[in-house]
Design a protein around this motif. Structure first.
Motif, mmCIF file in Angstrom:
data_model
loop_
_atom_site.group_PDB
_atom_site.id
_atom_site.type_symbol
_atom_site.label_atom_id
_atom_site.label_comp_id
_atom_site.label_asym_id
_atom_site.label_seq_id
_atom_site.Cartn_x
_atom_site.Cartn_y
_atom_site.Cartn_z
ATOM 1 N N PRO A 231 106.215 19.822 -26.566
ATOM 2 C CA PRO A 231 105.440 18.605 -26.312
ATOM 3 C C PRO A 231 106.261 17.322 -26.366
ATOM 4 N N VAL A 232 107.220 17.232 -27.299
ATOM 5 C CA VAL A 232 107.999 16.004 -27.395
ATOM 6 C C VAL A 232 108.846 15.789 -26.145
ATOM 7 N N ILE A 233 109.432 16.862 -25.611
ATOM 8 C CA ILE A 233 110.260 16.730 -24.413
ATOM 9 C C ILE A 233 109.391 16.447 -23.195
ATOM 10 N N ARG A 234 108.235 17.097 -23.112
ATOM 11 C CA ARG A 234 107.344 16.857 -21.980
ATOM 12 C C ARG A 234 106.806 15.430 -22.006
ATOM 13 N N LEU A 235 106.550 14.912 -23.204
ATOM 14 C CA LEU A 235 106.108 13.528 -23.326
ATOM 15 C C LEU A 235 107.185 12.574 -22.823
ATOM 16 N N MET A 236 108.424 12.800 -23.222
ATOM 17 C CA MET A 236 109.518 11.937 -22.782
ATOM 18 C C MET A 236 109.732 12.065 -21.277
ATOM 19 N N ARG B 144 113.841 1.618 -22.839
ATOM 20 C CA ARG B 144 114.356 2.859 -23.384
ATOM 21 C C ARG B 144 113.291 3.549 -24.219
ATOM 22 N N ILE B 145 113.425 4.871 -24.345
ATOM 23 C CA ILE B 145 112.549 5.649 -25.209
ATOM 24 C C ILE B 145 113.408 6.447 -26.167
ATOM 25 N N GLU B 146 112.814 6.776 -27.318
ATOM 26 C CA GLU B 146 113.529 7.530 -28.339
ATOM 27 C C GLU B 146 112.508 8.294 -29.176
ATOM 28 N N ASN B 147 112.803 9.550 -29.498
ATOM 29 C CA ASN B 147 111.900 10.328 -30.344
ATOM 30 C C ASN B 147 112.320 10.260 -31.794
ATOM 31 N N PHE B 148 111.324 10.279 -32.661
ATOM 32 C CA PHE B 148 111.532 10.340 -34.109
ATOM 33 C C PHE B 148 110.696 11.502 -34.622
ATOM 34 N N GLY B 149 111.349 12.630 -34.842
ATOM 35 C CA GLY B 149 110.663 13.868 -35.153
ATOM 36 C C GLY B 149 110.460 14.691 -33.895
ATOM 37 N N LEU B 150 110.090 15.964 -34.097
ATOM 38 C CA LEU B 150 109.910 16.879 -32.970
ATOM 39 C C LEU B 150 108.480 17.366 -32.822
ATOM 40 N N GLY B 151 107.698 17.299 -33.905
ATOM 41 C CA GLY B 151 106.340 17.822 -33.882
ATOM 42 C C GLY B 151 105.299 16.736 -34.078
ATOM 43 N N PRO B 152 104.078 17.133 -34.421
ATOM 44 C CA PRO B 152 102.962 16.176 -34.488
ATOM 45 C C PRO B 152 103.096 15.126 -35.579
ATOM 46 N N GLU B 153 104.043 15.328 -36.500
ATOM 47 C CA GLU B 153 104.284 14.287 -37.506
ATOM 48 C C GLU B 153 105.141 13.159 -36.955
ATOM 49 N N PRO C 280 102.170 9.188 -30.027
ATOM 50 C CA PRO C 280 102.208 10.346 -30.930
ATOM 51 C C PRO C 280 102.626 11.600 -30.173
ATOM 52 N N ILE C 281 103.364 12.457 -30.834
ATOM 53 C CA ILE C 281 103.763 13.729 -30.235
ATOM 54 C C ILE C 281 102.593 14.697 -30.372
ATOM 55 N N PRO C 282 102.135 15.287 -29.286
ATOM 56 C CA PRO C 282 100.966 16.189 -29.349
ATOM 57 C C PRO C 282 101.197 17.373 -30.274
ATOM 58 N N ASP C 283 100.107 17.821 -30.880
ATOM 59 C CA ASP C 283 100.134 18.968 -31.778
ATOM 60 C C ASP C 283 99.709 20.200 -30.980
ATOM 61 N N VAL C 284 100.633 21.121 -30.755
ATOM 62 C CA VAL C 284 100.351 22.339 -29.995
ATOM 63 C C VAL C 284 100.719 23.527 -30.861
ATOM 64 N N GLY D 83 104.835 24.915 -30.197
ATOM 65 C CA GLY D 83 103.976 25.293 -29.088
ATOM 66 C C GLY D 83 104.699 25.655 -27.820
ATOM 67 N N ALA D 84 106.030 25.565 -27.825
ATOM 68 C CA ALA D 84 106.789 25.847 -26.606
ATOM 69 C C ALA D 84 106.813 27.333 -26.272
ATOM 70 N N ASP D 85 106.965 28.189 -27.289
ATOM 71 C CA ASP D 85 107.143 29.619 -27.019
ATOM 72 C C ASP D 85 105.950 30.245 -26.290
ATOM 73 N N PRO D 86 104.708 30.013 -26.726
ATOM 74 C CA PRO D 86 103.595 30.626 -25.982
ATOM 75 C C PRO D 86 103.564 30.214 -24.515
ATOM 76 N N ARG D 87 103.837 28.960 -24.228
ATOM 77 C CA ARG D 87 103.855 28.497 -22.843
ATOM 78 C C ARG D 87 104.981 29.168 -22.064
ATOM 79 N N LEU D 88 106.128 29.268 -22.691
ATOM 80 C CA LEU D 88 107.285 29.896 -22.048
ATOM 81 C C LEU D 88 106.987 31.350 -21.696
ATOM 82 N N LEU D 89 106.411 32.080 -22.631
ATOM 83 C CA LEU D 89 106.179 33.512 -22.435
ATOM 84 C C LEU D 89 105.082 33.756 -21.409
ATOM 85 N N ARG D 90 104.038 32.945 -21.433
ATOM 86 C CA ARG D 90 102.998 33.077 -20.404
ATOM 87 C C ARG D 90 103.568 32.779 -19.032
#
Length: 418
Positions: free
Chosen positions: A145-150, A301-310, A331-335, A341-348
């Protein structure tokens, strides 16, 4: 009248709900994704596992049930008549195993990095090209989610035209995860610029919309080379030795791999084919464990602080001095699911690609370009740090994969295989 379902080159139904027979090559820590893929899918089933280690073979029955076929090498998968395979073995084995499976008509998921050398990466792509078997590479961060948001913010033009991308990777568990087993050896990984950096180089390329044409790097074995306590852990898994309390600070580590010859700090610079400049740095002895991306454009510019919903992604698009929270905060979405949340999407996505050939967010070309940039940077790092050209990909291979792995002479693959 009953309509017969459409089938592909192997006689598989192109129905996205059709049963799939899956195999696994390399039943280590990451092989759990095959079980998760099958469990989530509901009608796919893991029927064969290849791994020469007795403990990994025992683990296969625990993971996949008493009916699973188990053997030392890829032959057990081919004998089981699988439709698709997960290659989650040590990095240096990917090329031989993937090529054999692809040329046997099996669709293949190769965990990242695709390979440890440019030549091996190209060999895998050529095997898929010549066989018509489908190739997928597990760059799960494209689904984070963080990468997709960016990526969405870039695509929406919120920072104008991208001109620079920076990534800092703080690998807080580096000593435990990458210096106590085969990851510590160049013979198996080439460089951690591939084992870990392949993710980030791919993300940098994706956010920038281009691939590296020239790279340089510096780095070294600056901390873990001082640790002399070594242990052969070939019969263990990471979870059996990882201890975030005991194994700190880094020089207090014990039981490193008998061979440690990869760098524990690496810094590379990249010039991309659209004029974007980028940097990637990874350090394996930081107290914290996360990635920080900065993307700079002509209008902000954009910058992330954290990788998950926190965490959050912050946007600066007005002139100012220090502004802690930027001008807009997202906010970074909570998946739910592994890797935020990346692995389930990747595998599907992989299983749908096997069944229907549907377009994917991941790309074998992009995976190859991440390997090419990382391997070339490792070459620079181990020489004088000078800039080196990244070897180009064969245009025919590039065109084939960018067209979704379709070309005229593969149009009727079922007829060819009959």
């Amino acid at each position: 009248m009953i309509t017969q379902p459409e089938t592909d080159r192997r006689g598989l139904s192109t129905d996205r709900h059709a049963t799939l027979r899956l195999g696994v090559v390399g039943n280590g820590n990451r092989a759990i994704i095959a079980k998760r893929a099958a469990d989530d899918d509901g009608v796919a089933v893991v029927v064969a596992v290849a791994d020469p280690h007795p403990r990994a073979q025992d683990r296969a029955f625990e993971r996949f049930g008493p009916e699973v076929r188990v053997g030392d090498d890829v032959s057990v998968l081919l004998d089981a008549g699988i439709d698709a395979a997960f290659v989650t073995s040590p990095d240096d084995l990917h090329a031989d195993q993937a090529e054999r499976l692809l040329r046997a008509g099996v669709d293949v998921f190769v965990d990242k990095p695709l390979a440890t050398t440019v030549a091996d990466a190209d060999r895998i792509l050529r095997a898929a090209y010549e066989s018509g078997s489908r190739l997928y590479v597990g760059h799960n961060m494209r689904h984070m989610p963080v990468i997709r948001l960016m990526r969405d913010l870039v695509e929406e033009g919120r920072i104008g035209e991208v001109k620079a991308v920076w990534c800092r990777y703080f690998v807080g568990d580096g000593g435990d995860r990458f210096f106590k087993d085969w990851h510590a050896e160049r013979a198996h990984v080439n460089s951690l610029l591939l084992q870990k950096g392949a993710h980030d180089i791919d993300v940098i390329h994706w956010l920038a919309g281009a691939y590296s044409t020239r790279v340089s790097a510096m780095g070294g074995l600056t901390v873990y080379g001082e640790v002399t306590d070594r242990t052969d852990r070939s019969g263990q898994m990471v979870g059996e030795w990882l201890d975030r309390e005991k194994n700190w600070p880094p020089l207090a580590q014990t039981g490193l791999n008998p061979v440690v010859d990869v760098e524990d700090i690496s810094m590379m610079t990249m010039r991309l084919d659209n004029g974007v400049f980028a940097t990637y740095s990874e350090c394996h002895y930081t107290p914290d464990y996360w990635r920080n991306y900065t993307v700079i454009g002509t209008e902000g510019r954009i910058e992330n602080f954290g990788l998950g919903p926190e965490g959050v992604v912050r946007l600066w698009n007005r002139r100012s001095e220090y502004a802690e929270h930027g001008d807009v905060e997202f906010p970074i979405p909570d998946v739910e699911g592994g890797h935020h949340g990346a692995d389930p999407r990747l595998l599907r996505e992989f299983l749908e690609f096997v069944r229907t050939g549907a377009p994917t967010e991941t790309s074998p070309v992009a995976a190859r370009e991440a390997v090419a940039a990382g391997a070339t940077a490792a070459e620079s790092m181990r020489a004088d740090g000078g800039a080196l050209p990244v070897p180009p990909l064969d245009p025919a291979l590039r065109a084939y994969f960018e067209a979704g792995q379709r070309r005229a002479d593969h149009a009727d693959r079922s007829a060819r295989d009959a």
